[in-house]
Design a protein around this motif. Sequence first.
Motif, short mmCIF file in Angstrom:
data_model
loop_
_atom_site.label_atom_id
_atom_site.label_comp_id
_atom_site.label_asym_id
_atom_site.label_seq_id
_atom_site.Cartn_x
_atom_site.Cartn_y
_atom_site.Cartn_z
N ARG A 80 10.61 9.31 -5.45
CA ARG A 80 9.73 10.10 -6.33
C ARG A 80 9.47 9.40 -7.65
N SER A 81 10.46 8.61 -8.11
CA SER A 81 10.32 8.04 -9.46
C SER A 81 9.71 6.63 -9.45
N THR A 82 9.55 6.03 -8.30
CA THR A 82 9.00 4.67 -8.29
C THR A 82 7.54 4.67 -8.76
N SER A 83 7.14 3.51 -9.30
CA SER A 83 5.76 3.39 -9.79
C SER A 83 4.77 3.22 -8.63
N ILE A 84 5.30 2.99 -7.43
CA ILE A 84 4.42 2.86 -6.26
C ILE A 84 3.82 4.25 -5.96
N PRO A 85 2.49 4.32 -5.85
CA PRO A 85 1.85 5.65 -5.84
C PRO A 85 1.96 6.41 -4.53
N SER A 86 2.17 5.71 -3.42
CA SER A 86 2.13 6.40 -2.14
C SER A 86 3.45 6.20 -1.39
N VAL A 87 4.17 7.27 -1.18
CA VAL A 87 5.53 7.18 -0.63
C VAL A 87 5.78 8.31 0.37
N SER A 88 6.41 7.97 1.48
CA SER A 88 6.83 9.02 2.41
C SER A 88 8.27 8.77 2.84
N GLY A 106 0.80 -1.21 0.00
CA GLY A 106 0.00 0.00 0.00
C GLY A 106 0.83 1.26 0.00
N HIS A 107 1.92 1.24 0.75
CA HIS A 107 2.66 2.49 0.96
C HIS A 107 4.11 2.17 1.29
N LEU A 108 5.01 3.02 0.79
CA LEU A 108 6.45 2.88 1.07
C LEU A 108 6.89 4.01 1.98
N MET A 109 7.73 3.68 2.97
CA MET A 109 8.33 4.73 3.78
C MET A 109 9.84 4.48 3.88
N PHE A 110 10.62 5.49 3.48
CA PHE A 110 12.09 5.39 3.56
C PHE A 110 12.56 6.00 4.88
N ILE A 111 13.54 5.35 5.52
CA ILE A 111 14.07 5.96 6.75
C ILE A 111 15.60 6.11 6.68
N GLN A 112 16.15 6.02 5.45
CA GLN A 112 17.61 6.03 5.31
C GLN A 112 18.23 7.40 5.61
N ASN A 113 19.53 7.36 5.93
CA ASN A 113 20.33 8.59 6.01
C ASN A 113 20.49 9.20 4.62
N GLY A 114 20.73 10.47 4.60
CA GLY A 114 21.11 11.11 3.35
C GLY A 114 19.95 11.39 2.43
N LEU A 115 20.28 11.60 1.16
CA LEU A 115 19.29 12.04 0.18
C LEU A 115 19.24 11.15 -1.03
N ARG A 116 20.08 10.11 -1.05
CA ARG A 116 20.21 9.30 -2.26
C ARG A 116 18.88 8.64 -2.63
#
Lengths: 296, 296
Positions: free
Chosen positions: A111-119, A95-105
Amino acid sequence: MEVVIAGAGAMGLLIGSYLAESGISVSFLTRREGQAIALRDHGVTRVQNDLESTFRVHAFSDLLLAPKNALWILAVKSKDLSDLVKQLEKSKSLGHLMFIQNGLRHYDLGRSTSIPSVSVASLTHGAGKIDDRTVSHNGVGMMSIAELKGSQRYSSQLSKANSPSFPILYQQDALQMLLKKALINCCINPLTTILELKNGDLLTNGPAHQLMEVIYDELATGYPEVLKTLPFSEVEVVCRKTADNRSSMLTDRYNGVPMEIDTIISAIVEGYEETMPTLKAFETLLKAIDEREDDA
Amino acid sequence: MEVVIAGAGAMGLLIGSYLAESGISVSFLTRREGQAIALRDHGVTRVQNDLESTFRVHAFSDLLLAPKNALWILAVKSKDLSDLVKQLEKSKSLGHLMFIQNGLRHYDLGRSTSIPSVSVASLTHGAGKIDDRTVSHNGVGMMSIAELKGSQRYSSQLSKANSPSFPILYQQDALQMLLKKALINCCINPLTTILELKNGDLLTNGPAHQLMEVIYDELATGYPEVLKTLPFSEVEVVCRKTADNRSSMLTDRYNGVPMEIDTIISAIVEGYEETMPTLKAFETLLKAIDEREDDA
């Protein structure tokens, strides 16, 4: 509410313990089945001061066993992120992706993934992995969350876990939030790693503190807008709150795994080599340490 | 010809062994009587590859026992220099002073002393102290000598010890000679100490080699005339000749004694902080390491 945490390192286990405590159904996706078994059989244990608490969780090492339509918190290393995202895009079950990594990579990746909901989330907690299913919480910080795309519908459900020990704050500007965390990391991680100091030593070791200020001033040449919202005293507060901790970079160094030099430093220095000579030198020193330790 | 060597560390013992080998009468002034006894009873031993050679020397820990009118080679640490020179000025018993310290801090001391005949020497040999009377010669370098004041009458007598294993060269310009050595030290000592690398590793560790070039380029902003006579390749040659050695600064770090940060780096960086940001950062990193090791 189903949450899957991919990666059960210190930060994954810490988040999982607080979410499970709040009643959210938590699953871990681990690389090794052995770790999944340990988590399934004994739960996740969080140690803070002399207090130990254990919470039931699900766990699996096969992505196909994941619950459908869940909120996925990606807590793997930056370098493993794009492979994982590709797999998740294929599986079409989340349903939703959430990134918690360091940095900005991972910003562009999200933003470019086909998954529609990302934080994206940014955590300033201090945590240390004790064993496959046990984490120590060494410094209370904050979990800041900002949407990259889609609605806040998914990620807002995490607010159930909001508590004084695990404060959650929703932010408007994801890039600003990531940059702020990245700049704090640039002040703390390279120095503590080169000098083999704990975070708190940056406050008490005079010359080290001086260098932290030099780095801060250099960062202002490239990111003046972000630094307006990040006074030097806030960087010092992070050092104080995580005084007894080793930074993630120093932990990687001690564990003999490659340090996230690219994610934490290079992404920030790129294009500002002229005005950030000290940070640039630290980047190269750390690469030299990585290369030396490869030889050893 | 009488030579007194004040200080029986690696470099003092190395010089003493070659002078004694050439037939010059060598005395050591040591801080501890125990070391004087060892040297008196068993001589100085030099180890090179598998070869061991031992030479008779005099030794004493009381300055009043020194022969009169000798050439004194001051091989003590920079920080002990001005006390020693004061004592020698009082004793009025010596013919000539020769400084062999790193850096430039002793340059003014040598010019302003009441002792009329003074020279400076700069050594690029690799040497390691094995015990109180034994030194290993780990890399053949050069002993360059230049007069600070007085005639060359005294120091020219050392040329008796000139040999392929211990080449001696007389130079015209003392300041230029000291600066050249100081700049070589700035390229090698801070980096090897921060990264805990042997001198030769600066040639094989890619990022470390890159940083050595950064330092070299920074030095050119303050000392362009000297660097004209010191191509980067010459710095590399010093690394190669002393490949298996630890720099004097790293040796101090490992021995838990204060590093010569002031002598080796600060004297060079002073006034050029703006154009030598990397070297300035290294100076502060080393101070932080010194402070950390004080705590430990």
